[in-house]
Design a protein around this motif. Structure first.
Motif: not given
Length: 143
Positions: A115-143
């Motif tokens: 659903n494109l409306f729901v996708e528009g609410m996502l900051n990023v989509t990852v494929n696996s659990v081991d990718q989550i931490i690096s994406e959160i670190e990027k969000l923290n860095w950009n704050k």
């Protein structure tokens, strides 16, 4: 700074619950405080959670617990697997987005149209659990 994370996702079978628990373990082992709806309910009789025949009082308490956890959370990590994104997960994503908080989605490598409306609410989509931490670190860095 992101510290508290709400974990959203479907809870209809053991596989889904296990995957959500894997997400929580990864986040908690990296110092994050997580709310996982099927694990972290309070004030509810465990016997009522075993089936689908819950009292209205239990349903109301689950709703209130989940809502309070969403409000307290700094962000949401959402499992978006399945034929379509789970309706409850969509509601949690929408609440997080409307609150101005980030959402990281995990699609577990599924390739499907979403659903494109729901996708528009996502900051990023990852494929696996081991990718989550690096994406959160990027969000923290950009704050």
């Amino acid at each position: 700074m992101i510290k508290k994370i709400y974990i959203a996702g479907p809870l209809f079978n053991d596989h889904e619950k296990s995957y959500l628990e894997e997400i929580a373990n990864e986040l908690e082992s990296n110092g994050f405080e997580c709310f996982l709806p099927h694990r972290d309910q309070t004030g509810i009789d465990d016997d009522e959670l075993k089936g689908t025949d819950m009292s209205q009082k239990t349903k109301d308490k689950i709703f209130q617990n989940d809502l309070e956890a969403l409000v307290r959370a700094d962000m949401t990590v959402a499992l978006i697997t399945g034929q379509d994104i789970d309706s409850g997960t969509c509601a949690e994503i929408g609440h997080t987005f409307a609150s101005g908080k980030p959402v990281v989605a995990i699609d577990a490598g599924e390739r499907r149209y979403r659903n494109l409306f729901v996708e528009g609410m996502l900051n990023v989509t990852v494929n696996s659990v081991d990718q989550i931490i690096s994406e959160i670190e990027k969000l923290n860095w950009n704050k």
